[in-house]
Design a protein around this motif. Structure first.
Motif, mmCIF file in Angstrom:
data_model
loop_
_atom_site.group_PDB
_atom_site.id
_atom_site.type_symbol
_atom_site.label_atom_id
_atom_site.label_comp_id
_atom_site.label_asym_id
_atom_site.label_seq_id
_atom_site.Cartn_x
_atom_site.Cartn_y
_atom_site.Cartn_z
ATOM 1 N N SER A 91 1.143 -33.879 26.970
ATOM 2 C CA SER A 91 0.771 -34.685 28.017
ATOM 3 C C SER A 91 1.574 -36.287 27.456
ATOM 4 C CB SER A 91 -0.588 -35.077 28.364
ATOM 5 O OG SER A 91 -1.441 -35.538 27.025
ATOM 6 N N GLU A 92 1.731 -37.446 28.353
ATOM 7 C CA GLU A 92 1.956 -38.459 27.801
ATOM 8 C C GLU A 92 1.229 -39.387 26.594
ATOM 9 O OE1 GLU A 92 2.628 -41.215 31.202
ATOM 10 O OE2 GLU A 92 3.801 -39.768 32.090
ATOM 11 N N ASP A 93 -0.120 -38.932 26.547
ATOM 12 C CA ASP A 93 -0.862 -39.505 25.642
ATOM 13 C C ASP A 93 -0.860 -38.450 24.325
ATOM 14 O OD1 ASP A 93 -2.063 -37.476 26.671
ATOM 15 O OD2 ASP A 93 -4.087 -38.527 26.886
ATOM 16 N N ARG A 94 0.203 -37.668 24.378
ATOM 17 C CA ARG A 94 0.452 -36.777 23.126
ATOM 18 C C ARG A 94 -0.649 -35.857 22.754
ATOM 19 N NH1 ARG A 94 4.450 -39.547 19.159
ATOM 20 N NH2 ARG A 94 5.732 -40.925 20.713
ATOM 21 N N PRO A 133 8.377 -42.183 28.658
ATOM 22 C CA PRO A 133 8.664 -40.966 29.932
ATOM 23 C C PRO A 133 9.796 -40.805 30.674
ATOM 24 C CG PRO A 133 6.486 -42.252 29.827
ATOM 25 C CD PRO A 133 7.230 -43.033 29.088
ATOM 26 N N ARG A 167 8.615 -33.220 27.950
ATOM 27 C CA ARG A 167 7.456 -33.256 27.040
ATOM 28 C C ARG A 167 7.155 -31.676 26.437
ATOM 29 N NH1 ARG A 167 5.442 -36.475 31.000
ATOM 30 N NH2 ARG A 167 3.984 -34.990 31.752
#
Length: 668
Positions: A91-94, A133, A167
């Motif tokens: 995800s975007e928050d890794r 992103p 991602r």
């Protein structure tokens, strides 16, 4: 349903056929309505049957396609899960959002969902600031770039491919490739040369039987050492061996720090002059001929630094091991005679001779320059000494030179030297072999013929295109070497008392009044200069200390402390700026203290750099210490200039001392 199925032969074509059949039935009905009605009934029955068949076909086709799609999706999911490479979506928050079975197997877990990517793959993901992103158009191009890195998990190796725009992260197993690569590196060829660098001196006075016995004894030790480290050894001559080995063996030799050097020296310690070895090794080139040339170059480097050490050239890295003993003095003057005759010929072929020392020249550099100036003048060759504003250490010396009008006129500035230099000019560099340390590096760059006369141990930087090199680390000073050359360069050399005094002053200063680095040839050179009129009283007057300087030295020495029991270390207070000469003199003074084997003085200089002067009595190689900090010098006399603060320089020095103490010990 696709149009190509609707338009097959029994599609629209059938409609047109039934319309034509209906038209025919109408025509028949005009002639016989009974036959027309019967035909219409039959046509209707046929149309209904075909319509039912078409609907059944379409229903079966849809069911088939749906079933096939379901099977394909199920197999596709199973195939992705069972692929022999790891796949991770984050995800975007890794955090891991999904992983296939192979990715879980890599990390010995069934599921990685919710795990932090940084914890699974530290030092692999790009920084959060640079990880934007893909939705942001401004960074779209950067986000599409793949990132490839190699990682090790347990005993396996993987290549990680990161696609930031999706991602998405892949892990390819490259263990076999890494093993093959490591094996290739371990088995790459290295070539070396082992040389008994002072056989003649060690065997001086022996008869043939004793000499042969000594060589056999040392050869046996070298052979056993080579077998221990899986090195192929081939004898080239009585004092030289060829080494063939792979990189794995070379690494083992470096790890052992070439223990054979100490073993041979200790084994022959009962001789007047212990036998020492010099080793040159090269690795990293694909060409065997180039490796051989590099090995010889490394051996020359080891010999130029005084012998009793190993030099390893691996790509751009040049490492030295050993070098704990002073260079053995050569008892024959054959080389001095050969160099003198070659120098004489070069001078006679030149239209002018320029003589240049190092920056901040000392008495040794000036004295040697005056000696070579005299040699050129003996053959009526125009010669000059290149020097800018002298430093305070030679102020009294220059005062004596200015009283001699002829000698004083021979000194020119660097700009004047650049103007008078031609392609037939001979440049002689004295008391240094590094172009960057000369009075004017541009002269070295422009000169077509260069001669180097120096007594310092050879460093990595060297004037490689010199036509003649006389570098002898055993010598006490450059003035000693020049004095020997003068005795062979002309049959009837005549030195004035002032010229002889300047040469003797250089020897006196570099030997600390004949207390250090002296050999029999040092006293022979001093005796010759004394016979031709050198004034020892004048030398004492030139070397007298200023009272204020002596007080300043005492103030510096107050900050001294002992480290490793026998090393005196001085670090001056911040803001206290001391000339380099005073730093060096303080280090010399500390050597006279009880139990002091080596001394280091660290202080800020007037130019803002941090100067470190290192001195030793021979039991510790301070040149190696200074080289690790970027400087150089001699076994017992070295220095370096650093940027930063005195405290930072102290920390770096202590770190180097700790490293040497841990690996091989600071003292012999």
């Amino acid at each position: 349903m696709p149009k190509f199925l609707q338009r097959r032969w029994h599609g629209y074509h059938t409609v047109w056929a039934f319309m034509l059949l209906l038209l025919l039935i109408i025509v028949v009905s005009f002639y016989n309505w009974v036959i027309g009605v019967a035909s219409l009934f039959l046509a209707g029955t046929l149309c209904f049957s075909m319509l039912q068949a078409e609907l059944s076909f379409r229903r079966n086709l849809v069911e088939y396609i749906n079933g096939l799609s379901f099977r394909i999706k199920r197999v596709e999911g199973e195939a992705v899960s069972m692929l022999p490479l790891g796949i991770i979506l984050y995800s975007e928050d890794r955090k891991v959002e999904w992983n296939n079975r192979s990715a879980g197997d890599i990390f010995s877990r069934k599921s990685l969902v919710g795990e932090e990517i940084e914890e699974l793959l530290p030092d692999v993901m790009p920084s959060a600031a640079g990880h934007v992103p893909a939705k942001r158009e401004a960074s779209k191009e950067n986000a599409l770039k793949e990132i490839r890195k190699e990682i090790a998990v347990d005993e396996s190796h993987y290549q990680v491919v990161i696609i930031p725009s999706e991602r998405l992260l892949y892990l390819y197993d490259i263990t076999e490739l890494v093993v093959l690569r490591e094996r290739y590196e371990e088995e790459r060829l290295a070539i070396g040369i082992v040389m008994m660098d002072n056989l003649d001196e060690a065997a001086q006075g022996m008869d043939d039987q004793q000499r042969t016995s000594l060589i056999a004894k040392v050869a046996s030790e070298i052979t056993e050492w080579s077998k221990q480290f899986e090195v192929y050894l081939r004898r080239l001559s009585s004092e030289r061996y060829l080494m063939l080995l792979n990189h794995r063996s070379l690494q083992a030799l470096e790890k052992s720090r070439f223990v054979i050097l100490d073993e041979v020296r200790e084994m022959t310690a009962d001789l007047k002059v212990p036998m020492t070895l010099s080793i040159g090794l090269a690795y990293g080139s694909e060409s065997a001929s180039e490796l051989g040339a590099l090995a010889q170059s490394s051996l020359d480097m080891a010999l130029g630094r005084g012998g009793d050490q190993a030099a390893v050239k691996a790509g751009q890295r040049l490492s030295f091991y050993g070098g704990k003993s002073n260079a053995a003095e050569k008892r024959t003057r054959v080389r001095a005679r050969v160099i003198a005759h070659a120098l004489r010929d070069l001078m006679q072929e030149s239209d002018r001779v320029l003589i240049m020392g190092h920056r901040t020249p000392d008495i040794d550099a000036v004295g040697a320059s005056i000696g070579l100036l005299k040699a050129a003048q003996m053959y009526n060759v125009e010669a000059n000494i290149v020097m800018e504003t002298p430093n305070p250490s030679i102020t009294r010396m220059m005062e004596q030179i200015r009283r001699d009008e002829g000698l004083n006129k021979s000194f020119i500035s660097t700009e004047q030297a650049l103007q008078v230099m031609t392609e037939h000019t001979l440049l002689i560099v004295v008391d240094t072999h590094k172009a960057s340390m000369t009075m004017e590096p541009r002269l070295v760059q422009y000169a077509s013929r260069i001669v180097v006369v120096d007594h310092h141990r050879r460093g990595e930087e060297f004037i490689n295109d010199a036509v003649l090199v006389y570098l002898e680390p055993y010598a006490s000073s450059t003035c000693e070497l020049v004095t020997e050359l003068l005795q062979y360069i002309h049959d009837k050399i005549k030195l004035s008392p002032l010229e002889a005094t300047m040469l003797l002053a250089g020897i006196t200063v570099d030997t600390k009044h004949f207390a250090l680095h002296t050999g029999s040839r040092t006293f022979e050179a001093a005796g010759f200069l004394r016979r031709v009129g050198a004034d020892t009283i004048l030398i004492q007057r030139m070397l007298k200390e200023d009272l204020q300087e002596y007080i300043s030295k005492a103030e510096i020495i107050k900050h001294a402390r002992m480290v490793y029991d026998h090393i005196a270390l001085v670090v001056t207070e911040p803001g206290m700026k001391i000339p380099q000469l005073l730093i060096a003199q303080t280090a010399d003074t500390l050597l006279g203290m009880t139990n002091v084997v080596a001394s280091f003085v660290i202080s800020e200089r007037p130019d803002g750099l941090i100067g470190i002067s290192a001195r030793s009595l021979g039991r510790m190689n301070v040149q190696v210490v200074m080289e690790k900090l970027g400087g150089g010098g001699h076994l017992s006399n070295a220095a370096v200039q650093l940027e930063g603060t005195s405290k930072e320089a102290e920390a770096r020095l202590l770190a180097v001392l700790a490293e040497i103490e841990a690996k091989e010990g600071l003292f012999e």
